[in-house]
Design a protein around this motif. Structure first.
Motif, short mmCIF file in Angstrom:
data_model
loop_
_atom_site.label_atom_id
_atom_site.label_comp_id
_atom_site.label_asym_id
_atom_site.label_seq_id
_atom_site.Cartn_x
_atom_site.Cartn_y
_atom_site.Cartn_z
N GLU A 265 0.81 -1.21 0.00
CA GLU A 265 0.00 0.00 0.00
C GLU A 265 0.85 1.27 0.00
O GLU A 265 0.32 2.36 0.12
CB GLU A 265 -0.92 0.01 1.24
CG GLU A 265 -2.03 -1.02 1.18
CD GLU A 265 -3.04 -0.71 0.09
OE1 GLU A 265 -3.55 0.42 0.07
OE2 GLU A 265 -3.31 -1.59 -0.75
N LYS A 266 2.15 1.12 -0.14
CA LYS A 266 3.03 2.29 -0.04
C LYS A 266 3.53 2.74 -1.40
O LYS A 266 4.02 1.94 -2.20
CB LYS A 266 4.22 1.97 0.87
CG LYS A 266 3.83 1.66 2.31
CD LYS A 266 5.02 1.76 3.25
CE LYS A 266 5.50 3.21 3.38
NZ LYS A 266 6.58 3.35 4.40
N LYS A 324 -3.12 7.06 -1.31
CA LYS A 324 -2.94 5.61 -1.39
C LYS A 324 -2.30 5.26 -2.72
O LYS A 324 -2.47 5.95 -3.71
CB LYS A 324 -4.31 4.92 -1.27
CG LYS A 324 -5.01 5.19 0.05
CD LYS A 324 -6.34 4.46 0.09
CE LYS A 324 -7.06 4.73 1.40
NZ LYS A 324 -8.37 4.05 1.44
N LYS A 327 -4.07 0.99 -7.74
CA LYS A 327 -4.36 -0.43 -7.91
C LYS A 327 -3.97 -0.87 -9.32
O LYS A 327 -4.42 -0.27 -10.29
CB LYS A 327 -5.85 -0.69 -7.69
CG LYS A 327 -6.29 -0.55 -6.25
CD LYS A 327 -7.75 -0.90 -6.14
CE LYS A 327 -8.21 -0.87 -4.69
NZ LYS A 327 -9.65 -1.20 -4.57
N ASN A 339 -7.01 4.72 -6.28
CA ASN A 339 -7.98 4.31 -5.28
C ASN A 339 -8.29 5.50 -4.42
O ASN A 339 -7.64 5.76 -3.44
CB ASN A 339 -7.41 3.16 -4.45
CG ASN A 339 -8.37 2.72 -3.37
OD1 ASN A 339 -9.58 2.94 -3.49
ND2 ASN A 339 -7.84 2.12 -2.34
#
Length: 340
Positions: A265-266, A324, A327, A339
């Protein structure tokens, strides 16, 4: 702005007075009055110094950092004996007095997720002590840090889509968020490679926007990079989508950009540019509206992106607002959608 008040709340403290001479016979000392104190709705202001001491009225077609949307007198709520407001109080004053004024100025068509944020020009402590209680409400294009960025043309006539020009890189900021425009030679989160203009008509759902953006951004990236193998560089294509409330006021532009493959998620910072050095000159706005020019040295006030002071959840429209990582998409070449 109404609601989340998206954008930047500019707590702009006028600490010096220049530009317009006022009062006193010739030969005696006369007070110098900052142009901001005389600006009216529809006029634009520009400055270079962080304290706004060199603020000048300019034609709105020229580079400016503030477009006046109205004035407000808060004497009734803050009589002469009232103490000088702190930052929190100024935020409430701005919301109470300038959010609706700016929306009205824009004929109700102010994109809550667009590039223009509602700001105020407030009297400094000295003028406050003398009883001065007039505010200038206005619109600004701001970086995520709250620093004012140059704008060209009246907000009334500009597309409000929160996009950057091709060739601009945006920094990777704290807490896995995207920051201000930065030189591409320095670590950054994304490099903007182009802008897609969606057609007029009914709102297109984000999933459908993704389909369009996937195809168009792949073509734009291929031209921008000269067909570079992004996967080999551990990079991928990503893009922005427009929210329904932005679409409703005419915001139809969205950025295509390139970023490093995220780690879980980074977001991951990377350096350099993927632009083809032998490619055609970049086409920018008219003139460049939000480019990688250096913002003023110090922010003029803390940004108010939402009630919590953080960027709001959901689609923001600005390629520097994502909190974020993107994706990955199933489309080829490797692509992603934000996202938000």
């Amino acid at each position: 702005m109404v609601g989340a008040f998206v954008g930047a709340f500019g707590l702009l403290m006028l600490s010096a007075f220049t530009s317009v001479l006022a009062g006193g016979p010739l030969g005696t000392k006369r007070e110098l009055v900052n142009a901001a104190y005389q600006a009216v709705a529809g006029e634009c202001l520009n400055w270079e110094k962080p304290d706004l001491s060199d603020a000048q009225k300019v034609d709105c077609t020229a580079a400016h950092k503030f477009e006046v949307s109205g004035t407000a007198d808060i004497t009734a709520a803050y009589p002469k004996e009232a103490p000088f407001p702190n930052g929190e109080a100024w935020e409430k004053i701005a919301q109470d007095n300038c959010a609706q004024a700016s929306t009205t100025y824009m004929a109700g068509k102010l994109d809550p997720k667009g590039k223009y944020g509602v700001s105020t020009l407030n009297p400094d402590e000295s003028r406050w002590s003398s009883g001065y209680r007039q505010l200038r409400c206005g619109l600004q294009v701001t970086a995520p840090s709250g620093a004012a960025l140059p704008s060209f043309g009246s907000a009334k006539t500009q597309d409000q889509s929160n996009v950057y020009d091709p060739g601009v890189c945006v920094a990777l900021a704290d807490n896995n968020t995207v920051g201000d425009p930065i030189e591409c030679a320095k670590p950054h989160a994304f490099e903007i490679v182009g802008v897609v203009q969606h057609p007029e008509g009914a709102f297109v759902a984000p999933e459908q926007q993704d389909t369009v953006m996937s195809e168009k951004c792949a073509a734009i990236a291929a031209e921008y990079t000269g067909g570079a193998d992004l996967k080999a560089k551990n990079l991928l294509i990503t893009w922005d989508t427009r929210a329904e409330e932005s679409w409703a006021v005419g915001s139809r532009k969205a950025n295509c950009k390139i970023g490093a493959v995220p780690q879980g998620e980074k977001l991951v910072a990377w350096e350099g540019t993927v632009r083809n050095p032998n490619g055609a000159p970049l086409t920018t706005a008219n003139p460049p509206q939000t480019t990688s020019v250096k913002a003023q040295a110090e922010p003029t006030g803390a940004p108010l992106h939402s009630e919590s002071g953080q960027p709001p959840s959901g689609e923001s429209g600005k390629p520097s607002d994502s909190g974020k990582p993107d994706k990955p998409s199933s489309s080829a070449p490797p692509s992603s959608t934000e996202n938000r």
